[in-house]
Each structure stands twice: as C-alpha cells, then as structure tokens.
Motif scaffolding. Sequence first.
Motif, PDB file in Angstrom:
ATOM      1  N   THR A 247      30.094  67.804  66.387  1.00 24.87           N
ATOM      2  CA  THR A 247      30.645  68.413  64.906  1.00 24.87           C
ATOM      3  C   THR A 247      29.582  68.832  64.177  1.00 24.87           C
ATOM      4  O   THR A 247      28.410  68.745  64.623  1.00 24.87           O
ATOM      5  CB  THR A 247      31.262  66.916  64.352  1.00 24.87           C
TER       6      THR A 247
ATOM      7  N   GLU B  66      30.496  65.993  57.966  1.00 16.03           N
ATOM      8  CA  GLU B  66      31.220  67.478  58.538  1.00 16.03           C
ATOM      9  C   GLU B  66      32.003  67.424  59.834  1.00 16.03           C
ATOM     10  O   GLU B  66      31.794  67.721  60.882  1.00 16.03           O
ATOM     11  CB  GLU B  66      29.903  68.300  58.725  1.00 16.03           C
TER      12      GLU B  66
ATOM     13  N   LYS C   9      28.591  71.627  60.541  1.00 18.26           N
ATOM     14  CA  LYS C   9      28.533  73.015  60.229  1.00 18.26           C
ATOM     15  C   LYS C   9      27.273  73.460  59.808  1.00 18.26           C
ATOM     16  O   LYS C   9      26.776  74.523  60.582  1.00 18.26           O
ATOM     17  CB  LYS C   9      29.598  73.475  59.165  1.00 18.26           C
TER      18      LYS C   9
ATOM     19  N   ASP D 139      35.819  67.487  61.295  1.00 21.16           N
ATOM     20  CA  ASP D 139      36.997  68.127  60.906  1.00 21.16           C
ATOM     21  C   ASP D 139      38.323  67.427  61.552  1.00 21.16           C
ATOM     22  O   ASP D 139      37.993  66.618  62.294  1.00 21.16           O
ATOM     23  CB  ASP D 139      37.238  69.507  61.435  1.00 21.16           C
ATOM     24  N   ARG D 140      39.510  67.460  61.064  1.00 17.53           N
ATOM     25  CA  ARG D 140      40.718  66.835  61.246  1.00 17.53           C
ATOM     26  C   ARG D 140      40.897  67.091  62.881  1.00 17.53           C
ATOM     27  O   ARG D 140      41.277  66.108  63.736  1.00 17.53           O
ATOM     28  CB  ARG D 140      41.736  67.185  60.437  1.00 17.53           C
ATOM     29  N   GLU D 141      40.486  68.354  63.252  1.00 16.86           N
ATOM     30  CA  GLU D 141      40.611  68.569  64.882  1.00 16.86           C
ATOM     31  C   GLU D 141      39.900  67.945  65.637  1.00 16.86           C
ATOM     32  O   GLU D 141      39.798  67.588  66.917  1.00 16.86           O
ATOM     33  CB  GLU D 141      40.307  70.005  65.078  1.00 16.86           C
TER      34      GLU D 141
ATOM     35  N   ASN E  44      33.955  64.467  55.196  1.00 13.61           N
ATOM     36  CA  ASN E  44      33.316  65.280  54.509  1.00 13.61           C
ATOM     37  C   ASN E  44      31.922  65.377  54.749  1.00 13.61           C
ATOM     38  O   ASN E  44      31.085  66.304  54.845  1.00 13.61           O
ATOM     39  CB  ASN E  44      34.073  65.393  52.992  1.00 13.61           C
TER      40      ASN E  44
END
Length: 157
Positions: free
Chosen positions: A53, A125, A55, A127-129, A122
């Motif tokens: 995970t 970092e 970004k 994501d839901r996926e 958040n």
Amino acid sequence: MAESKATIIVMSGDMDKVFGALIIATGCAAAGMDTTLFFTFWGLNAISKGNFTGKGLMGKMLGLMNRGGIGRLNPSKFSFGGAGRWMFKKMMGAKKVPPLEELLETAIDLDVHLLACSMSMNVMEIDREDLIDEVEDVVGVAKFVKEAADSSIQLFI
C-alpha cells in the motif's frame, strides 16, 4: 440501549489480540447478538488483503514494513521474526483451535459486521481495494460511536 448488540474496536494487529476479538465476536454472534467489529490503525492488518500500500514515500515505506493480511499477523510477544507465528499456529492446530483465517470466515458466516476506519486508512494510505471484500463499509468514528451507543457490550482490543 439494545441488550442484543456488541461492538468491538480492534486497534491491535497482534495475532493474539485479533484472535481474542474474533473469538468474542463469534461468541456474541452465535448467541444471537448483532455484532460489529471496527478495525482501526494496526487492526486494519486483520482485514487487509496483504497488498503493498501507499502512494507517497512514507506511505509506501509503511506499506512495505507493515504488509497486512490475517495470515501474516505475529503474536504480541515471542514473534522471533515470524517463527512465533508458526509456533503458535502449530500449537493451536495440535489443540484443535481454529486458525485466524477460519475464525474470520466464521465471523463473516455469522454476519458479524466488519467496518474499517476511514481516518486510519487515510493516514496509512490504504485504499478500500486493499481490504477483503467482506468489509461492509469504511466509516468514520461517528458511525462507530453510534453503533457503540446502542450496544450492551463495548470492547476495545
């Protein structure tokens, strides 16, 4: 206050603490209680698919060092770089104690509500996926507080 509702915060991602949360949640659900698990911070590892995970630089570093997935959780003591996890799985299996993966599936089969903390996701970092499909929703603390206020059992693990 509803007498047939349980709400549990899962903040720890330690194998033994997640085990305790799942045992309690499945026990509550099996007893007919509407049960919710709210996963936040390290607890998110229990409902993570185990993807890398992040970004930004720090998010990617965190994702590399803290790769989730229920099968990767280590005990809070005696981890020994993963050897403790292996040892506890062997000992639990020998005593016919179901592994974490099976307990999570049982919780899902018993319709335990799985909620993920939007703020923690958040910050970290995530994501839901990156979460297992059975996670019902990604919510803020206000949703959890509403669930807890209507519960006769509230636990923090």
